[in-house]
Design an enzyme around this catalytic site. Structure first.
Site, PDB file in Angstrom:
ATOM      1  N   CYS A 264      36.016  60.018  61.109  1.00 61.90           N
ATOM      2  CA  CYS A 264      36.392  59.026  62.126  1.00 61.90           C
ATOM      3  C   CYS A 264      36.669  57.631  61.574  1.00 61.90           C
ATOM      4  O   CYS A 264      37.773  57.114  61.728  1.00 61.90           O
ATOM      5  CB  CYS A 264      35.309  58.939  63.184  1.00 61.90           C
ATOM      6  SG  CYS A 264      34.918  60.537  63.887  1.00 61.90           S
ATOM      7  N   LEU A 265      35.660  57.027  60.944  1.00 65.19           N
ATOM      8  CA  LEU A 265      35.824  55.625  60.531  1.00 65.19           C
ATOM      9  C   LEU A 265      37.042  55.419  59.622  1.00 65.19           C
ATOM     10  O   LEU A 265      37.895  54.569  59.915  1.00 65.19           O
ATOM     11  CB  LEU A 265      34.538  55.124  59.857  1.00 65.19           C
ATOM     12  CG  LEU A 265      33.593  54.268  60.715  1.00 65.19           C
ATOM     13  CD1 LEU A 265      33.342  54.835  62.086  1.00 65.19           C
ATOM     14  CD2 LEU A 265      32.285  54.000  59.996  1.00 65.19           C
TER      15      LEU A 265
END
Ligand code: UGA
Length: 433
Positions: A264-265
């Site tokens: 995600c990040l």
């Protein structure tokens, strides 16, 4: 009457969402195109580890609250459809092909339905996508309402995060759509969490801003860690603890380490940078956050060099392959990029992880040695690097490292108390020597 739920796309968000809905008593259909995954799920076996997921899945199957299908047409008998298919990054840009295909099919199926139906997109969408790409495919259908509902689930604690979210964000097509989703949440939660209702683009931006800010906090503290490493006894952990007490800063996400990974990040940061670029803005802050993260594993390489072990045929033990603890996920794990670099230097690598070894072996095959126990992993090696903050690594004592050929230990996650390791060649990210 209890609503019937369908969830399209059974990745970690979709499957957790489907299973938690079923556990809460909603009749739930989980839909995915992967037939092997569906067969395993019908037998109560989730494809990845997530605390409580297997237990809730098996319980829901037993109570006949969840079924699995490969047909999007099965949404017709439900009231709410959550879209949770992946939005991966391709060349730094978000790939919307899965979500577009699914929404087109959803529209086709729902055109045969007369009753109202709520479509809720949970997949992470680059700002403007809902309005420009999703809505046009559905808005000709009078019975359909559309909402975007970004999620803030963390891998490893997804079930818990679904049961106790800090906030629910709803981007709504109109009041009717938002009201329908709030009504569902009222039946889901005994005590309704805080709900923020807004338009599509603001909701989309909230999701990206949230992850970008978390990434910024990590790169910030890693930058401070890199300063500390130059000064004897300067310790980033103590600094993070101190600044975290300022309520304007807060204590979370200030753990210095090898950099952030996961699905995600890094992806959301790249997508937001690409989105800014399209608007003619270089977004130097986010680019710097990304750059700090990219170069963070080099700090470990530098320590290895100082330890004189960055040489052909030296043996390095890596403890921790998952991108963080309590998951078997190795996507964008810093251990992957670090080990690639170490192999380039001609080093031999032994690895251990409580859960992620199988997934790691799919990437590295026989290029490295996989160890079942920590003891095996450490035996006869020239240095141990701790890369993931698993609880079982935190418990290790000085005596556990006696099997190393040379007593070199690098704590990239700051899991150890440095004062207990002063008798060996102990180095840590963000700790000057
Ligand atoms: C992240 C967000 O935390 C979730 O809120 C969001 O819903 C999710 O992405 C998503 O977009 O789906 P996740 O990828 O599961 O969740 O992992 P995090 O807990 O955020 O950790 C990300 C990385 O940062 C890990 O590699 C972790 O080790 C690292 N990290 C985290 C640090 O290096 N230092 C910290 O202080 C915290």
């Amino acid at each position: 009457m209890t609503k019937k739920i369908s969830v399209i796309g059974l990745g970690f968000v979709g499957l957790s969402l489907a299973v938690v809905n079923a556990q809460k008593g909603f009749d739930t259909i989980g839909i995915d195109i992967d037939n092997k995954k569906l067969t395993n799920l019908r037998n109560g076996n989730p494809p990845f580890y997530e605390i409580k997921l297997e237990e809730f899945l098996r319980n829901s199957i037993r109570k006949k609250k969840i079924i699995f299908s490969n047909k999007i047409s099965s949404i017709i008998d439900t009231d709410i459809t959550f879209v949770t298919v992946g939005t991966p990054t391709k060349n730094g840009k978000i790939d919307l092909s899965q979500v577009q295909k699914v929404v087109l099919e959803v529209a086709k199926v729902l055109s045969r339905k007369k009753q109202s139906h709520l479509v809720v997109v949970k997949s992470t969408l680059v700002p403007t996508t809902t309005n420009d790409v999703i809505l046009p495919k559905l808005q000709h259908l009078r019975n359909i309402r559309l909402a975007v509902n970004p999620e803030f689930l963390r891998e490893g604690t997804a079930v818990q995060d679904l049961l106790e979210p800090h906030l629910i964000v709803i981007g709504e097509q109109d009041k009717q759509a938002g009201d329908a989703l709030v009504k569902y949440y009222k039946s889901f939660y005994k005590k309704l969490p805080e709900i923020l209702r807004t338009n599509f683009i603001t909701a989309e931006l909230i999701k990206y801003s949230n992850n970008a800010f978390l990434a910024t906090k990590i790169s910030f503290i890693n930058s401070i860690a890199n300063i500390c490493q130059n000064f004897p006894m300067a310790d980033v952990t103590i600094i993070a603890n101190a600044i975290g007490k300022d309520p304007r800063i807060g204590p979370l996400f200030l753990n210095a380490g090898p950099g952030f990974g996961g699905s995600c990040l890094p992806k959301d940061l790249s997508a937001l940078i690409a989105f800014s670029k399209n608007l003619g803005d270089t977004n130097i802050l986010l680019k710097a956050v990304q750059q700090v993260n990219k170069t963070q594993p080099d700090k470990i390489i530098r320590i290895l060099k100082q330890m004189n072990v960055l040489r052909k045929n030296k043996i390095i033990s890596v403890l921790g392959l998952a991108f963080k603890k309590n998951t078997d996920d190795v996507r964008e794990s810093v251990s992957v990029s670090l080990i690639e670099k170490l192999l380039d230097y001609g080093l031999s690598i032994k690895v251990h992880d409580p859960m992620a070894t199988q997934n790691f072996a799919k990437l590295f095959h026989d290029r490295i040695i996989y160890c079942k126990t920590i003891k095996d992993c450490l035996r006869n090696s020239d240095c141990c690097i701790v890369m993931t903050d698993w609880d079982e690594y935190k418990k290790l004592q000085l005596a556990d490292f006696k099997n190393l050929r040379v007593p070199n230990v690098i704590d990239s996650r700051r899991v150890f108390d440095p004062s207990k390791f002063s008798k060996i060649n102990f180095r840590a990210i963000g700790l000057g020597v």
